[in-house]
Design an enzyme around this catalytic site. Structure first.
Site, short mmCIF file in Angstrom:
data_model
loop_
_atom_site.label_atom_id
_atom_site.label_comp_id
_atom_site.label_asym_id
_atom_site.label_seq_id
_atom_site.Cartn_x
_atom_site.Cartn_y
_atom_site.Cartn_z
N ALA A 63 2.13 11.16 4.86
CA ALA A 63 2.45 11.68 3.74
C ALA A 63 3.14 13.32 3.94
O ALA A 63 3.85 13.58 3.52
CB ALA A 63 1.38 11.63 2.51
N ALA A 111 -2.93 -5.90 8.41
CA ALA A 111 -2.78 -4.70 8.10
C ALA A 111 -2.22 -4.14 9.73
O ALA A 111 -2.76 -3.76 10.52
CB ALA A 111 -3.99 -3.49 7.87
N LEU A 126 5.87 7.44 -10.04
CA LEU A 126 5.77 8.75 -9.22
C LEU A 126 4.65 9.01 -8.40
O LEU A 126 3.73 8.49 -8.60
CB LEU A 126 5.94 10.22 -10.08
N GLY A 127 5.18 9.39 -6.99
CA GLY A 127 3.88 9.62 -6.23
C GLY A 127 4.02 8.67 -5.05
O GLY A 127 3.44 8.70 -4.05
N ALA A 161 17.63 2.12 -7.66
CA ALA A 161 18.90 2.74 -7.47
C ALA A 161 19.48 1.77 -6.45
O ALA A 161 18.71 1.22 -5.45
CB ALA A 161 18.65 4.12 -6.69
N GLY A 219 0.91 -2.83 10.49
CA GLY A 219 1.89 -1.78 10.48
C GLY A 219 2.66 -1.69 9.07
O GLY A 219 2.52 -2.70 8.33
N GLU A 221 13.08 6.98 -9.32
CA GLU A 221 12.02 6.26 -9.08
C GLU A 221 12.06 4.94 -9.79
O GLU A 221 11.94 5.07 -11.17
CB GLU A 221 10.69 7.15 -9.14
N ILE A 256 -5.24 1.24 8.53
CA ILE A 256 -5.63 0.49 7.42
C ILE A 256 -6.64 -0.16 7.69
O ILE A 256 -7.80 -0.31 6.94
CB ILE A 256 -4.32 0.04 6.81
N HIS A 282 -21.89 30.43 9.96
CA HIS A 282 -22.89 29.57 10.26
C HIS A 282 -23.63 29.09 9.08
O HIS A 282 -23.93 29.93 8.27
CB HIS A 282 -23.91 30.50 11.50
#
Ligand code: FAD
Ligand code: NAD
Length: 468
Positions: free
Chosen positions: A323, A273, A43-44, A122, A275, A39, A190, A447
């Site tokens: 996600a 926003a 992370l995440g 990478a 896409g 990464e 978004i 309830h």
């Protein structure tokens, strides 16, 4: 490359530590597979750092501020406050604290499971070899299985690139100061989640959407309460409009209205926003010459690419870019590599839009069921008839169920309303477990809860709802 490059080898090498990559790593390690995860940032991935979690934190803060502001002077609840203020720098700091805890948590989980985590960029050499540029060296890693989980990036408008007052969700989630006027381009996930949050924070918000309604990916009936809320909140909607670019002074956006006329919208910031796109460039992916599906890496229902032992998951593989889809695919790939028989054929993929009111869809809508040639019945139950909704001061919206006419098997759920995101668990479970209308109708629901609307929708489809 020098001949004394450091080398490592592993069974599974994962590129990308977002929800797809890190979940695959944890599950693979649990199954005894030697796993290395690379990464370059935190992370995440998008989800934890610049996506799901920080956006929901900002939405919550905005909601709390709007609530506090609504108590100024007087309120129906008898609560009164003299004034409400927000220190946005402190809000961002609080949000960053949550992000830090969660990314730290992912790091701890990977460590606990003995996953080798390498911080670096990478680059794919071939299907079994990856070079990783770390802070101090370039490392060559060879692997038996290569899992691509590089995620996605925001789509840029070529005539209005990011920079200056033009921002993506990433910048919108960490404002140094709040703009006076925000123009949002795109009335999708978004645009509306953040547009509503900014409006609640007191910002003048205009949304420019190319299609003639907001959230065009959802059925129209479902988005009506959202459109009504936007109106109440005072969000200016420009539907069926095209963005032409910034004005010459750089302090406004030129748009073309549906009737062909041009208008200018003043803006301190412009959130684009429109896409996200799979991140397919800059890391040697092209060297693999994989079959693509449009702009995404093509995969089969086991997330295998066109090259043996090269796998791809998450946003890199296209829509729906969610996600929970990335995580489910990651878990599955780890299990297949360990020898288990798995396929990615979910009966339903939940999608939630955290607008106010929230929108949830799981499985088929009435129209989708019809298009699939299925003979279905459907019924809705309004929150206006739900006691809990009244106590929460929020009676907008409904729950709708779609089921086969012949055997009453439930094929889909849709809901719009305050807090309905949490109903996605019940919706998903009933479909995954093959529940019928009778099953849900006969389940005793506590309830007073919003969940009673789920039971009542099923009863209504059977013709005997009790409270409507
Ligand atoms: P990512 O999370 O994008 O992770 C990919 C990782 O790979 C990144 O960390 C990146 O740094 C790393 N990487 C890429 N290339 C390399 C390389 N060459 N070397 C090393 N590392 C590399 N989804 C939901 O389900 N619910 C929501 O509420 C939601 N809200 C969102 C809000 C916003 C503002 C945004 C932008 C997205 C939201 N999403 C939401 C979508 C969700 O964030 C993504 O679907 C999810 O993060 C995809 O996971 P992934 O693992 O495929 O990729
Ligand atoms: P989106 O696809 O949800 O919405 C983009 C909107 O922009 C669409 O309504 C489209 O019609 C409109 N549009 C496209 N080009 C335009 C133009 N030139 N002018 C005006 N409007 C235009 O995309 P997004 O909101 O950028 O979100 C990206 C992805 O991130 C989503 O597809 C989703 O997968 C993910 N996401 C999910 C959540 C969630 O699950 N709650 C929240 C945020 C983001």
């Amino acid at each position: 490359m020098t001949s004394h490059m450091n080398t490592q080898s592993t069974t599974l090498l994962i590129i990308g530590g977002g929800p797809g990559g890190y979940v695959a790593a944890i599950r693979a390690a649990q199954l005894g597979i030697a796993t290395t995860l690379v990464e370059t940032e935190n992370l995440g991935g998008t989800c934890l750092n610049i996506g799901c979690i920080p956006s929901k934190a900002l939405i919550h803060a905005a909601e709390e501020f709007a609530k506090a502001s609504s108590y100024i002077g007087n309120s129906a609840l008898g609560i009164a406050v003299p004034s409400a203020t927000i220190d946005i720098a402190k809000t961002v700091q609080w949000k960053d604290g949550i992000v830090g805890k969660l990314t730290g948590g992912v790091g701890a989980l990977l460590k606990k499971h003995k996953v080798t985590v390498i911080k670096g960029w990478a680059s794919v050499v071939d299907g079994k070899t990856v070079d990783v540029k770390t802070a101090d060296e370039t490392l060559r890693i060879s692997c038996t299985h290569l899992l691509l989980a590089a995620g996605s990036l925001p789509v840029e408008l070529p005539f209005m690139p990011f920079g200056g007052i033009v921002i993506s969700s990433t910048e919108a989630l960490s404002p140094a100061v709040l703009p006076k006027k925000l123009v949002v381009v795109g009335g999708g996930y978004i645009g509306l989640e953040l547009g509503i949050a900014y409006r609640k924070l007191g910002v003048e918000v205009s949304v420019v959407e190319a299609v003639d309604r907001v959230l065009p990916a959802y059925d129209a009936e479902l988005t009506k309460p959202v459109a009504a809320a936007l109106d109440r909140l005072g969000v200016n909607l420009h539907l069926g409009c095209t963005v032409l670019g910034l004005n010459a002074a750089g302090n406004g956006v030129r748009i073309k209205n549906s009737d062909g006329t041009e208008t200018e919208l003043a803006a301190d910031k412009v959130l684009v926003a429109v896409g996200r796109r799979p991140r397919t460039e800059g890391w040697g992916l092209e060297s693999l010459r994989l079959d693509m599906q449009g702009r995404s890496v093509g995969v089969d229902d086991q997330c295998r690419t066109s090259m043996r032992d090269v796998w791809a998951i998450g946003d890199l593989t296209g829509e729906p870019m969610l996600a929970h889809r990335a995580m489910a695919q990651g878990e599955m790939v780890a299990e297949i590599i360990s020898g288990k028989r798995r396929h990615f054929q979910p009966l339903a993929m939940p999608a939630v839009c955290f607008t106010d009111p929230e929108v949830v869809v799981v499985g088929l809508s009435p129209t989708e069921a019809q298009q699939a040639g299925l003979d279905c019945i459907h019924a809705s139950f309004p929150f206006a008839a739900n006691g809990r909704s009244m106590t929460l001061e929020s009676t907008d919206g409904f729950v709708r169920v779609v089921a086969r006419r012949d055997n009453h098997l439930i094929l889909g759920w849709q809901a719009v309303g305050c807090g309905v995101s949490e109903l996605s668990a019940a919706f998903g479970q009933s479909i995954a477990m093959g529940a019928t209308l009778e099953d849900v109708g006969a389940t005793i629901h506590a309830h007073p809860t919003l969940g009673e609307a789920v039971q009542e929708a099923a009863l209504r489809a059977l013709g005997h709802a009790l409270h409507v």
